[in-house]
Design a protein around this motif. Structure first.
Motif, mmCIF file in Angstrom:
data_model
loop_
_atom_site.group_PDB
_atom_site.id
_atom_site.type_symbol
_atom_site.label_atom_id
_atom_site.label_comp_id
_atom_site.label_asym_id
_atom_site.label_seq_id
_atom_site.Cartn_x
_atom_site.Cartn_y
_atom_site.Cartn_z
ATOM 1 N N TYR A 8 0.817 -1.206 0.000
ATOM 2 C CA TYR A 8 0.000 0.000 0.000
ATOM 3 C C TYR A 8 0.859 1.268 0.000
ATOM 4 O O TYR A 8 1.747 1.435 0.819
ATOM 5 C CB TYR A 8 -0.923 0.006 1.220
ATOM 6 N N GLY A 9 0.570 2.158 -0.960
ATOM 7 C CA GLY A 9 1.266 3.426 -1.044
ATOM 8 C C GLY A 9 2.650 3.357 -1.621
ATOM 9 O O GLY A 9 3.331 4.387 -1.733
ATOM 10 N N VAL A 10 3.124 2.145 -1.960
ATOM 11 C CA VAL A 10 4.498 1.992 -2.466
ATOM 12 C C VAL A 10 4.517 1.382 -3.852
ATOM 13 O O VAL A 10 4.997 1.979 -4.810
ATOM 14 C CB VAL A 10 5.349 1.138 -1.496
ATOM 15 N N GLY A 11 4.010 0.157 -3.981
ATOM 16 C CA GLY A 11 4.057 -0.507 -5.285
ATOM 17 C C GLY A 11 3.738 -1.985 -5.168
ATOM 18 O O GLY A 11 2.834 -2.384 -4.428
ATOM 19 N N TYR A 12 4.535 -2.818 -5.842
ATOM 20 C CA TYR A 12 4.267 -4.261 -5.910
ATOM 21 C C TYR A 12 5.565 -5.043 -5.781
ATOM 22 O O TYR A 12 6.646 -4.530 -6.058
ATOM 23 C CB TYR A 12 3.595 -4.625 -7.246
ATOM 24 N N LYS A 13 5.408 -6.315 -5.367
ATOM 25 C CA LYS A 13 6.566 -7.195 -5.327
ATOM 26 C C LYS A 13 6.115 -8.636 -5.531
ATOM 27 O O LYS A 13 4.957 -8.983 -5.317
ATOM 28 C CB LYS A 13 7.307 -7.079 -3.998
ATOM 29 N N VAL A 14 7.054 -9.460 -5.977
ATOM 30 C CA VAL A 14 6.857 -10.911 -6.057
ATOM 31 C C VAL A 14 7.640 -11.533 -4.924
ATOM 32 O O VAL A 14 8.822 -11.232 -4.740
ATOM 33 C CB VAL A 14 7.340 -11.461 -7.426
ATOM 34 N N GLU A 15 6.979 -12.384 -4.149
ATOM 35 C CA GLU A 15 7.673 -13.012 -3.015
ATOM 36 C C GLU A 15 6.987 -14.319 -2.661
ATOM 37 O O GLU A 15 5.777 -14.464 -2.853
ATOM 38 C CB GLU A 15 7.697 -12.079 -1.813
#
Length: 206
Positions: A199-206
């Motif tokens: 939220y408020g930052v972006g996306y990631k794969v984990e």
């Protein structure tokens, strides 16, 4: 659709308004068997958001009226991006993310496998077709699991011609990727377990 399948062009200019079967339908059908770059042509401003989201699998769009020079520049940029013999490098925080290279093997992370040469994606037992933009975004994140990518960084990854799009367009791409991969592999792992929204930052794969 049959001609595209048989002639295997390097790029397709596809008008939205066509007699019989419209360009949007043709684009969807072509994406069932080919990742050829598709540039949509439209005179309807209200379609731009839909085309920008690339929900149909298009790689770019051109609004009428346009100049022949603009068409040539757009096509050259697209063909340059999809050339597999030359690695495409996108700097992110001082590092480079390779989005296409014939010499690099497929990458694997958890149940996800991405093949740069074929632009193919497999999640568990599911194989699916991603647009070039979607593939570049997912590949960048999967290549650096755990790293949070801002929308601006994903924009730089997805659009290597320097084009600026809205944050909403990036969100639409992520939504489309999730939708295409939305097959529950087993009782524990789902797409939502793989692609995370910060939220408020972006996306990631984990």
């Amino acid at each position: 659709v049959e001609l595209i399948g048989s002639l295997k062009p390097d790029c397709v200019l596809l008008d939205v308004m066509l007699p019989g079967k419209d360009g949007l339908t043709i684009c969807k059908e072509v994406r069932q068997f080919s990742m050829v770059p598709i540039v949509m042509i439209t005179a309807r401003v209200d379609e731009i958001d839909r085309l920008l989201g690339l929900e149909l699998g298009a790689d770019d769009y051109i609004c009428k009226p346009f100049s022949p020079r603009e068409v040539v520049v757009r096509i050259r940029n697209i063909l340059r991006r999809v050339q597999i013999v030359d690695a495409s490098k996108v700097p992110i925080d001082g590092q480079e993310v390779y989005t296409s290279s014939r010499s690099k093997p497929p990458i694997k992370y958890r149940s996800l496998q991405l093949d740069q040469e074929k632009f193919s994606c497999q999640f568990g037992e599911l194989s699916t077709s991603l647009t070039a933009v979607e593939f570049r975004m997912l590949f960048a994140m999967a290549n650096r699991p755990g790293c949070i990518f801002s929308r601006n960084q994903l924009m730089n990854v997805a659009y290597t011609d320097g084009r600026v799009v809205s944050d909403r367009t990036i969100d639409t791409h992520i939504k489309n990727i999730r939708k295409k991969l939305a097959l529950k592999i087993d009782s524990e792992e789902t797409v939502d377990d793989l692609i995370h929204s910060i939220y408020g930052v972006g996306y990631k794969v984990e």
